[in-house]
Enzyme design. Structure first.
Site, PDB file in Angstrom:
ATOM      1  N   ASN A 207       0.836  -1.211   0.000  1.00  0.00           N
ATOM      2  CA  ASN A 207       0.000   0.000   0.000  1.00  0.00           C
ATOM      3  C   ASN A 207       0.868   1.257   0.000  1.00  0.00           C
ATOM      4  O   ASN A 207       0.581   2.222  -0.707  1.00  0.00           O
ATOM      5  CB  ASN A 207      -0.924   0.012   1.226  1.00  0.00           C
ATOM      6  CG  ASN A 207      -2.242  -0.693   0.936  1.00  0.00           C
ATOM      7  OD1 ASN A 207      -2.438  -1.215  -0.159  1.00  0.00           O
ATOM      8  ND2 ASN A 207      -3.130  -0.722   1.894  1.00  0.00           N
ATOM      9  N   LEU A 249       0.007   5.712 -11.991  1.00  0.00           N
ATOM     10  CA  LEU A 249       0.774   6.880 -12.437  1.00  0.00           C
ATOM     11  C   LEU A 249      -0.173   7.965 -12.922  1.00  0.00           C
ATOM     12  O   LEU A 249       0.199   8.768 -13.774  1.00  0.00           O
ATOM     13  CB  LEU A 249       1.747   6.490 -13.556  1.00  0.00           C
ATOM     14  CG  LEU A 249       2.976   5.683 -13.144  1.00  0.00           C
ATOM     15  CD1 LEU A 249       3.884   5.453 -14.351  1.00  0.00           C
ATOM     16  CD2 LEU A 249       3.781   6.383 -12.042  1.00  0.00           C
ATOM     17  N   LYS A 250      -1.393   7.963 -12.394  1.00  0.00           N
ATOM     18  CA  LYS A 250      -2.337   9.008 -12.815  1.00  0.00           C
ATOM     19  C   LYS A 250      -2.229  10.186 -11.860  1.00  0.00           C
ATOM     20  O   LYS A 250      -2.521  10.066 -10.671  1.00  0.00           O
ATOM     21  CB  LYS A 250      -3.765   8.464 -12.834  1.00  0.00           C
ATOM     22  CG  LYS A 250      -4.089   7.754 -14.119  1.00  0.00           C
ATOM     23  CD  LYS A 250      -5.585   7.516 -14.235  1.00  0.00           C
ATOM     24  CE  LYS A 250      -5.871   6.070 -14.558  1.00  0.00           C
ATOM     25  NZ  LYS A 250      -6.426   5.310 -13.453  1.00  0.00           N
ATOM     26  N   CYS A 259      -7.546   3.136   3.185  1.00  0.00           N
ATOM     27  CA  CYS A 259      -6.302   2.360   3.313  1.00  0.00           C
ATOM     28  C   CYS A 259      -5.020   3.184   3.162  1.00  0.00           C
ATOM     29  O   CYS A 259      -4.214   3.229   4.078  1.00  0.00           O
ATOM     30  CB  CYS A 259      -6.304   1.223   2.293  1.00  0.00           C
ATOM     31  SG  CYS A 259      -7.521  -0.025   2.681  1.00  0.00           S
ATOM     32  N   LYS A 262      -4.193   5.857   5.891  1.00  0.00           N
ATOM     33  CA  LYS A 262      -4.044   5.219   7.208  1.00  0.00           C
ATOM     34  C   LYS A 262      -2.813   4.297   7.249  1.00  0.00           C
ATOM     35  O   LYS A 262      -2.011   4.362   8.168  1.00  0.00           O
ATOM     36  CB  LYS A 262      -5.324   4.411   7.487  1.00  0.00           C
ATOM     37  CG  LYS A 262      -5.292   3.541   8.714  1.00  0.00           C
ATOM     38  CD  LYS A 262      -6.667   2.959   8.984  1.00  0.00           C
ATOM     39  CE  LYS A 262      -6.982   1.719   8.172  1.00  0.00           C
ATOM     40  NZ  LYS A 262      -6.400   0.475   8.653  1.00  0.00           N
ATOM     41  N   ARG A 326     -14.278   8.302   3.004  1.00  0.00           N
ATOM     42  CA  ARG A 326     -13.260   8.379   4.053  1.00  0.00           C
ATOM     43  C   ARG A 326     -11.962   8.947   3.483  1.00  0.00           C
ATOM     44  O   ARG A 326     -11.477   8.485   2.453  1.00  0.00           O
ATOM     45  CB  ARG A 326     -13.010   6.988   4.653  1.00  0.00           C
ATOM     46  CG  ARG A 326     -14.099   6.594   5.640  1.00  0.00           C
ATOM     47  CD  ARG A 326     -13.900   5.220   6.175  1.00  0.00           C
ATOM     48  NE  ARG A 326     -14.195   4.206   5.173  1.00  0.00           N
ATOM     49  CZ  ARG A 326     -14.031   2.893   5.363  1.00  0.00           C
ATOM     50  NH1 ARG A 326     -13.561   2.457   6.514  1.00  0.00           N
ATOM     51  NH2 ARG A 326     -14.331   2.037   4.414  1.00  0.00           N
TER      52      ARG A 326
END
Ligand code: UDX
Length: 428
Positions: A207, A249-250, A259, A262, A326
């Site tokens: 992540n 890569l945007k 996710c 955090k 979120r």
């Protein structure tokens, strides 16, 4: 086929339970939230996730899944328990594992035979030992602790579960790993069996690396604007290098969701706790926070003082295909604009309930044109392809001034300029 108890019916728990039920296991999904369980028992989902309703419907018809608040009964009748409860962020950035430990306490009380306890929640390494100790306080039965991190992205979670790039299983013992590996029999992907710490770090590092790609390309985009380059071409050229790859890569207004923000902070906290200064990740987080400000600067550049201006958002959710807001850039940008005296209206195909916006005062419209009426600027917040098909001639006729800030670089700038819009993307 195994008897599984899935604790927590959020995105991770419900997708995990539904998909394991689809794979012919007997699944009990448990949640302490009675309303959620009642809803699920009526055949309704507590949130939107593509394809999930169908999988649950089929599993229910095949009597492979039930929903319950009775954790005792569920633990007693299961061989494997999956902990899928939330690990929210504490104010200092660390992961709050209290829900995981509460569940562990109950598992210890209710265990009535050998059990595998699998942690799917993204929890730091030390939480595993705490889970073990907490279960041991009340239980005399043998149990294995296994880490089996999830790599599900919202909007594609069912597909991600059933056709993953890899499955990672962390366990102290071979037997512990094997019992979980069996659940993935027939999966056409590598299954990595490792120790618990490595499994957990694989999740955090994956992540955090994806978040790094996004912040990196956003920094390049900001540089593009300064030196007269085009980020779309730069990203395309970079992505064609197989060592880099085209995904994540945007350039845009930064990452949000439950996710990346955090987990990147929790990984920094984990590194700090281990006496290691994770410099890159600190910058990734800082760049992401700064990136949302780009929209404010662009609006000010064109509109000057923002007081009493109306800004229309296209999209509110942190990404397409979900109503989840979120850590969504929309909420942060809207709050900043409201502070400047702006009125914000918004349209999102899935976000229809203002309570999802955490008290942020945005007028949610049921159709995009309603949100855009009399706006001084339109800002593209969420990368919905459908926004490209809007009638921009009509949009121009209903706006106060024809200004579009495309926070996701999805619209056709040439077409919009031809129509007389002032168009700005990110890094273009
Ligand atoms: C992510 C991971 O992809 C998934 O593997 C993990 O299990 C949970 O976290 P998710 O949060 O659902 O999934 O969303 P993702 O599609 O990864 O996008 C996260 C954010 O990054 C979104 O706000 C998205 O708009 C943004 N993003 C993504 C970019 O700004 N640029 C990109 O190139 C890709």
């Amino acid at each position: 086929m195994a008897n599984l108890c899935i604790i927590g019916t959020g995105y991770v728990g419900l997708v995990t339970g539904a998909c394991f039920a689809k794979l012919e296991n007997n699944v009990i999904c448990v949640d302490c939230d009675e309303k959620k369980i009642a809803l699920l028992n009526q055949g309704k989902l507590p949130f939107y996730e593509e394809g999930l309703e169908e999988v649950i419907f089929e599993a229910k018809a095949n009597q492979k899944i039930v929903f319950s608040t009775d954790l005792k009964k569920a633990v007693e009748s299961s061989d494997i328990v999956f902990i899928c409860v939330g690990t929210p962020q504490r104010p200092d950035g660390s992961a709050d594992t209290s829900f995981v430990l509460e569940v562990a306490d109950k598992i210890g009380q209710f265990q009535n035979g050998p059990l595998s306890v699998v942690i799917k929640s993204t929890a730091p390494i030390e939480a595993i030992e705490q889970v073990k100790q907490t279960i041991s306080v009340n239980s005399n039965h043998p149990f294995e602790i296994v880490s089996n991190p999830e790599f599900l992205a919202q909007g594609t979670a069912v597909r991600d579960f059933l056709k993953p790039d890899r499955v990672v299983i962390g366990s102290k013992t071979k037997e512990g790993a094997e019992s979980i590996k069996n659940l993935y029999t027939g999966f056409d992907c590598p299954i990595i069996i490792t120790d618990i710490a490595s499994a957990i770090l694989t999740k955090y590092a994956s992540n955090s690396f994806l978040a790094t790609k996004i912040s990196f390309i956003n920094e390049v985009a900001n540089l593009c604007e300064k030196v007269g380059a085009n980020i779309n071409d730069v990203a395309k050229g970079m992505g064609l290098d197989r060592r880099i790859g085209p995904l994540f890569l945007k350039a845009g207004i930064g990452f949000g969701g439950s996710c990346f923000p955090k987990d990147s902070k929790a990984m920094v906290d984990m590194a700090n706790g281990a006496g290691s200064d994770f410099k890159i990740l600190n910058s990734v987080i800082e760049v992401n926070e700064r990136q949302k400000k780009v929209i404010i600067d662009k609006l000010k550049k064109h509109l000057g003082d923002l007081a009493n201006k109306k800004v229309a958002f296209l999209g509110v959710a942190f990404k397409p295909g979900t109503e989840d807001t979120r850590e969504a850039p929309s909420v942060i940008i809207a709050n900043k604009l409201i502070e400047e005296g702006c009125q914000i209206s918004a349209y999102d195909p899935l976000v229809k309930d203002i309570s999802l916006l955490n008290g942020c005062k945005v007028d949610l419209a049921s159709v995009p044109y309603k949100a855009i009426e009399n706006a001084d600027a339109v800002v593209v917040i969420t990368e919905y392809k459908d926004f490209c098909d809007l009638d921009f001639s009509h949009i121009k006729s209903i706006m106060k001034q024809p200004l579009i800030i495309d926070g996701r670089n999805i619209l056709d700038s040439a077409q919009l300029s031809k129509l007389g819009f002032t168009y700005e993307g990110i890094g273009l």
